[in-house]
Scaffold this motif. Structure first.
Motif, PDB file in Angstrom:
ATOM      1  N   UNK A  40      12.467  18.698  -0.069  1.00 15.36           N
ATOM      2  CA  UNK A  40      11.862  18.138  -1.277  1.00 15.36           C
ATOM      3  C   UNK A  40      12.909  17.430  -2.132  1.00 15.36           C
ATOM      4  N   UNK A  41      12.654  16.162  -2.474  1.00 13.78           N
ATOM      5  CA  UNK A  41      13.608  15.418  -3.298  1.00 13.78           C
ATOM      6  C   UNK A  41      13.499  15.822  -4.766  1.00 13.78           C
ATOM      7  N   UNK A 116       5.814  11.957  -0.405  1.00 15.11           N
ATOM      8  CA  UNK A 116       6.452  12.526  -1.602  1.00 15.11           C
ATOM      9  C   UNK A 116       6.584  11.493  -2.705  1.00 15.11           C
ATOM     10  N   UNK A 117       6.990  10.272  -2.328  1.00 18.49           N
ATOM     11  CA  UNK A 117       7.193   9.229  -3.329  1.00 18.49           C
ATOM     12  C   UNK A 117       5.870   8.822  -3.964  1.00 18.49           C
ATOM     13  N   UNK A 131      13.696   9.682  -7.011  1.00 21.36           N
ATOM     14  CA  UNK A 131      13.200   8.510  -6.288  1.00 21.36           C
ATOM     15  C   UNK A 131      14.313   7.869  -5.464  1.00 21.36           C
ATOM     16  N   UNK A 132      15.495   7.764  -6.064  1.00 18.71           N
ATOM     17  CA  UNK A 132      16.623   7.124  -5.382  1.00 18.71           C
ATOM     18  C   UNK A 132      16.992   7.872  -4.107  1.00 18.71           C
ATOM     19  N   UNK A 133      17.014   9.199  -4.185  1.00 14.98           N
ATOM     20  CA  UNK A 133      17.358  10.001  -3.006  1.00 14.98           C
ATOM     21  C   UNK A 133      16.300   9.847  -1.909  1.00 14.98           C
ATOM     22  N   UNK A 134      15.031   9.736  -2.314  1.00 16.81           N
ATOM     23  CA  UNK A 134      13.961   9.536  -1.329  1.00 16.81           C
ATOM     24  C   UNK A 134      14.096   8.173  -0.655  1.00 16.81           C
ATOM     25  N   UNK A 135      14.378   7.141  -1.464  1.00 17.35           N
ATOM     26  CA  UNK A 135      14.551   5.795  -0.900  1.00 17.35           C
ATOM     27  C   UNK A 135      15.744   5.755   0.051  1.00 17.35           C
ATOM     28  N   UNK A 136      16.810   6.449  -0.311  1.00 18.36           N
ATOM     29  CA  UNK A 136      18.001   6.495   0.549  1.00 18.36           C
ATOM     30  C   UNK A 136      17.651   7.098   1.909  1.00 18.36           C
TER      31      UNK A 136
END
Length: 209
Positions: A40-41, A116-117, A131-136
């Protein structure tokens, strides 16, 4: 207590098909839900106590999403980590919750991150760093920023900004996550100041004022 929108109990087993117009919904014993460590982000769960009280009072309004674990009577949670924590808190406080509504999820790892996003945007919003960690993660899976933008309904520059935020140091990330400074302000600093140490110094000065 069975946490579903019809308040209907079924004690025969932990996996009961609950017919609805949306899709098949499973009634699952909360004890059979598993949270994959590090998946989970979301790091800021918000007011879990208030959410727990709401779920006890009016039921689980939005089903959890989970993936059936092969060969086991377990479900790996994909979406609804805040709601799940709230349910666990309710159980700790003495509420007998036998089942919760779970929507089966059959996607791959990339699909789980997209879920998740998208769902995190519609409910308690993911903060900039989450959000940034999910996009990464999606970039590491091989997705191009343009593809991600199209899939989650955001602009391509928005995705590139999140990729930039994903690359900042932990101290700056912590400042953003705790709300001491916005992700937008950090992006402006990064554009104007060269070097990680210099950027951190400017961010710290901005936070202290």
């Amino acid at each position: 207590i069975t946490l579903n929108h019809k308040k209907k109990e079924n004690t025969m087993n932990t996996e009961v098909v609950h017919e609805t117009k949306r899709t098949d919904i499973m009634l699952v014993d909360p004890k059979n839900l598993v949270v994959k460590e590090g998946f989970n982000v979301r790091t800021d769960m918000g007011d879990i106590e208030a959410l727990s009280e709401s779920i006890v009072a009016v039921g689980l309004q939005i089903p959890l999403k989970a993936k059936k674990m092969r060969g086991e009577d377990k479900w790996e949670l994909v979406d609804g980590h805040r709601r799940y924590q709230a349910i666990l808190l309710a159980m700790e406080n003495g509420h007998d919750i036998k089942f919760v509504e779970v929507m089966p999820f059959k996607g791959n790892d990339e699909d789980q991150v997209f879920s998740m996003i998208i769902t995190g945007t519609g409910q308690k919003p993911l903060n900039d760093i989450e959000q940034a960690d999910a996009i990464k993660r999606l970039v590491n899976f091989g997705y191009k920023p343009e593809e991600i933008a199209k899939k989650i309904g955001k602009s391509t520059p928005y995705i590139y900004n999140l990729i930039t935020l994903a690359g900042v140091g932990k101290k700056i990330k912590d400042f953003i996550s705790e709300g001491s400074i916005s992700g937008g302000t950090v992006l402006q600093i990064i554009k104007q100041v060269d070097g990680d140490d210099a950027q951190l110094k400017v961010v710290e000065e901005a936070v202290s004022h």
